[in-house]
Design a protein around this motif. Structure first.
Motif, PDB file in Angstrom:
ATOM      1  N   LYS A  70      54.215 -72.070  21.861  1.00 38.21           N
ATOM      2  CA  LYS A  70      53.543 -71.996  20.563  1.00 38.21           C
ATOM      3  C   LYS A  70      53.519 -73.382  19.951  1.00 38.21           C
ATOM      4  O   LYS A  70      54.458 -74.150  20.094  1.00 38.21           O
ATOM      5  N   LEU A  71      52.434 -73.674  19.255  1.00 39.67           N
ATOM      6  CA  LEU A  71      52.333 -74.926  18.511  1.00 39.67           C
ATOM      7  C   LEU A  71      51.435 -74.661  17.319  1.00 39.67           C
ATOM      8  O   LEU A  71      50.313 -74.188  17.485  1.00 39.67           O
ATOM      9  N   GLY A  72      51.941 -74.918  16.141  1.00 39.70           N
ATOM     10  CA  GLY A  72      51.140 -74.672  14.955  1.00 39.70           C
ATOM     11  C   GLY A  72      51.524 -75.582  13.810  1.00 39.70           C
ATOM     12  O   GLY A  72      52.688 -75.962  13.671  1.00 39.70           O
ATOM     13  N   VAL A  73      50.532 -75.940  13.030  1.00 39.01           N
ATOM     14  CA  VAL A  73      50.722 -76.755  11.827  1.00 39.01           C
ATOM     15  C   VAL A  73      49.993 -76.040  10.694  1.00 39.01           C
ATOM     16  O   VAL A  73      48.832 -75.650  10.855  1.00 39.01           O
ATOM     17  N   ILE A  74      50.656 -75.861   9.554  1.00 35.21           N
ATOM     18  CA  ILE A  74      49.984 -75.166   8.460  1.00 35.21           C
ATOM     19  C   ILE A  74      48.861 -76.039   7.907  1.00 35.21           C
ATOM     20  O   ILE A  74      48.911 -77.268   7.957  1.00 35.21           O
ATOM     21  N   ARG A  75      47.813 -75.385   7.412  1.00 36.80           N
ATOM     22  CA  ARG A  75      46.570 -76.060   7.038  1.00 36.80           C
ATOM     23  C   ARG A  75      46.731 -77.332   6.203  1.00 36.80           C
ATOM     24  O   ARG A  75      46.156 -78.348   6.550  1.00 36.80           O
ATOM     25  N   PRO A  76      47.468 -77.308   5.110  1.00 30.16           N
ATOM     26  CA  PRO A  76      47.519 -78.528   4.285  1.00 30.16           C
ATOM     27  C   PRO A  76      48.112 -79.741   5.002  1.00 30.16           C
ATOM     28  O   PRO A  76      47.938 -80.869   4.555  1.00 30.16           O
ATOM     29  N   TRP A  77      48.782 -79.528   6.124  1.00 27.40           N
ATOM     30  CA  TRP A  77      49.459 -80.612   6.845  1.00 27.40           C
ATOM     31  C   TRP A  77      48.757 -80.990   8.136  1.00 27.40           C
ATOM     32  O   TRP A  77      49.238 -81.860   8.871  1.00 27.40           O
ATOM     33  N   ARG A  78      47.604 -80.398   8.415  1.00 24.58           N
ATOM     34  CA  ARG A  78      46.858 -80.740   9.627  1.00 24.58           C
ATOM     35  C   ARG A  78      46.190 -82.108   9.485  1.00 24.58           C
ATOM     36  O   ARG A  78      46.003 -82.613   8.394  1.00 24.58           O
ATOM     37  N   ARG A  79      45.827 -82.661  10.629  1.00 24.95           N
ATOM     38  CA  ARG A  79      45.141 -83.955  10.718  1.00 24.95           C
ATOM     39  C   ARG A  79      46.001 -85.110  10.205  1.00 24.95           C
ATOM     40  O   ARG A  79      45.495 -86.076   9.652  1.00 24.95           O
ATOM     41  N   ARG A  80      47.310 -84.994  10.394  1.00 28.17           N
ATOM     42  CA  ARG A  80      48.248 -86.058  10.020  1.00 28.17           C
ATOM     43  C   ARG A  80      49.061 -86.539  11.214  1.00 28.17           C
ATOM     44  O   ARG A  80      50.008 -87.295  11.048  1.00 28.17           O
ATOM     45  N   GLY A  81      48.729 -86.036  12.395  1.00 27.64           N
ATOM     46  CA  GLY A  81      49.428 -86.459  13.598  1.00 27.64           C
ATOM     47  C   GLY A  81      50.685 -85.667  13.920  1.00 27.64           C
ATOM     48  O   GLY A  81      51.401 -85.993  14.871  1.00 27.64           O
ATOM     49  N   ILE A  82      50.954 -84.618  13.151  1.00 25.11           N
ATOM     50  CA  ILE A  82      52.177 -83.851  13.360  1.00 25.11           C
ATOM     51  C   ILE A  82      52.137 -83.113  14.697  1.00 25.11           C
ATOM     52  O   ILE A  82      53.115 -83.131  15.462  1.00 25.11           O
ATOM     53  N   ALA A  83      51.027 -82.464  15.009  1.00 30.41           N
ATOM     54  CA  ALA A  83      50.926 -81.717  16.272  1.00 30.41           C
ATOM     55  C   ALA A  83      51.123 -82.658  17.459  1.00 30.41           C
ATOM     56  O   ALA A  83      51.853 -82.332  18.400  1.00 30.41           O
ATOM     57  N   GLY A  84      50.500 -83.810  17.422  1.00 30.26           N
ATOM     58  CA  GLY A  84      50.653 -84.781  18.513  1.00 30.26           C
ATOM     59  C   GLY A  84      52.093 -85.242  18.660  1.00 30.26           C
ATOM     60  O   GLY A  84      52.594 -85.413  19.782  1.00 30.26           O
ATOM     61  N   THR A  85      52.760 -85.432  17.547  1.00 33.60           N
ATOM     62  CA  THR A  85      54.165 -85.837  17.581  1.00 33.60           C
ATOM     63  C   THR A  85      55.030 -84.739  18.204  1.00 33.60           C
ATOM     64  O   THR A  85      55.919 -85.027  19.018  1.00 33.60           O
ATOM     65  N   LEU A  86      54.765 -83.484  17.856  1.00 27.48           N
ATOM     66  CA  LEU A  86      55.521 -82.378  18.432  1.00 27.48           C
ATOM     67  C   LEU A  86      55.264 -82.250  19.932  1.00 27.48           C
ATOM     68  O   LEU A  86      56.191 -82.001  20.711  1.00 27.48           O
ATOM     69  N   VAL A  87      54.019 -82.433  20.349  1.00 28.71           N
ATOM     70  CA  VAL A  87      53.692 -82.376  21.776  1.00 28.71           C
ATOM     71  C   VAL A  87      54.418 -83.487  22.518  1.00 28.71           C
ATOM     72  O   VAL A  87      55.026 -83.256  23.572  1.00 28.71           O
ATOM     73  N   GLN A  88      54.390 -84.699  21.972  1.00 29.79           N
ATOM     74  CA  GLN A  88      55.077 -85.823  22.626  1.00 29.79           C
ATOM     75  C   GLN A  88      56.578 -85.576  22.718  1.00 29.79           C
ATOM     76  O   GLN A  88      57.212 -85.877  23.736  1.00 29.79           O
ATOM     77  N   ALA A  89      57.160 -85.015  21.667  1.00 30.01           N
ATOM     78  CA  ALA A  89      58.596 -84.708  21.679  1.00 30.01           C
ATOM     79  C   ALA A  89      58.912 -83.685  22.763  1.00 30.01           C
ATOM     80  O   ALA A  89      59.902 -83.826  23.503  1.00 30.01           O
ATOM     81  N   ALA A  90      58.069 -82.662  22.879  1.00 34.74           N
ATOM     82  CA  ALA A  90      58.279 -81.643  23.914  1.00 34.74           C
ATOM     83  C   ALA A  90      58.130 -82.245  25.305  1.00 34.74           C
ATOM     84  O   ALA A  90      58.961 -81.995  26.193  1.00 34.74           O
ATOM     85  N   LEU A  91      57.088 -83.045  25.513  1.00 34.59           N
ATOM     86  CA  LEU A  91      56.882 -83.668  26.817  1.00 34.59           C
ATOM     87  C   LEU A  91      58.063 -84.550  27.199  1.00 34.59           C
ATOM     88  O   LEU A  91      58.545 -84.507  28.341  1.00 34.59           O
ATOM     89  N   SER A  92      58.548 -85.342  26.264  1.00 34.53           N
ATOM     90  CA  SER A  92      59.705 -86.214  26.526  1.00 34.53           C
ATOM     91  C   SER A  92      60.942 -85.401  26.868  1.00 34.53           C
ATOM     92  O   SER A  92      61.700 -85.751  27.777  1.00 34.53           O
ATOM     93  N   THR A  93      61.153 -84.317  26.139  1.00 36.03           N
ATOM     94  CA  THR A  93      62.317 -83.470  26.388  1.00 36.03           C
ATOM     95  C   THR A  93      62.223 -82.808  27.754  1.00 36.03           C
ATOM     96  O   THR A  93      63.197 -82.798  28.513  1.00 36.03           O
TER      97      THR A  93
END
Length: 105
Positions: A36-59
């Motif tokens: 699962k990967l989700g970002v609530i609407r007001p916080w989208r388009r700030r790079g948060i999803a990409g940061t979470l994906v990178q953290a998961a990939l690194s882990t």
């Protein structure tokens, strides 16, 4: 083999002490999976999803998994596929699902 929830590859992003995004990871014997990967609407388009994906990939890499997968709606209105491509992921399988308009399944 069966996958198990992997807390080390799961992340919660906070802003002002409130959750704004979530990524849940699963560990297979030979790969990792972003369940699962989700970002609530007001916080989208700030790079948060990409940061979470990178953290998961690194882990997952640190856990010895060099293959990581996830499922995504290719027609996502949020632009999710571009986030994953920027993270270095590529389409491995593509499924087309047809349905009749106005018919609930």
């Amino acid at each position: 083999g069966a996958a198990a929830f992997e807390p080390r590859a799961s992340f919660l992003a906070l802003a002002e002490d409130r959750p704004v995004a979530l990524s849940l990871g699963r560990l297979y014997p030979d790969s990792g999976w972003i369940e699962k990967l989700g970002v609530i609407r007001p916080w989208r388009r700030r790079g948060i999803a990409g940061t979470l994906v990178q953290a998961a990939l690194s882990t997952f890499y640190a856990l010895g998994r060099t293959q990581v997968g996830m499922m995504v709606d290719a027609d996502s209105a949020t632009g999710a596929p571009s986030v994953y491509r920027r993270a270095g992921l590529a389409t491995a399988k593509y499924h087309v699902i047809y349905r009749l308009e106005g018919v609930q399944i």
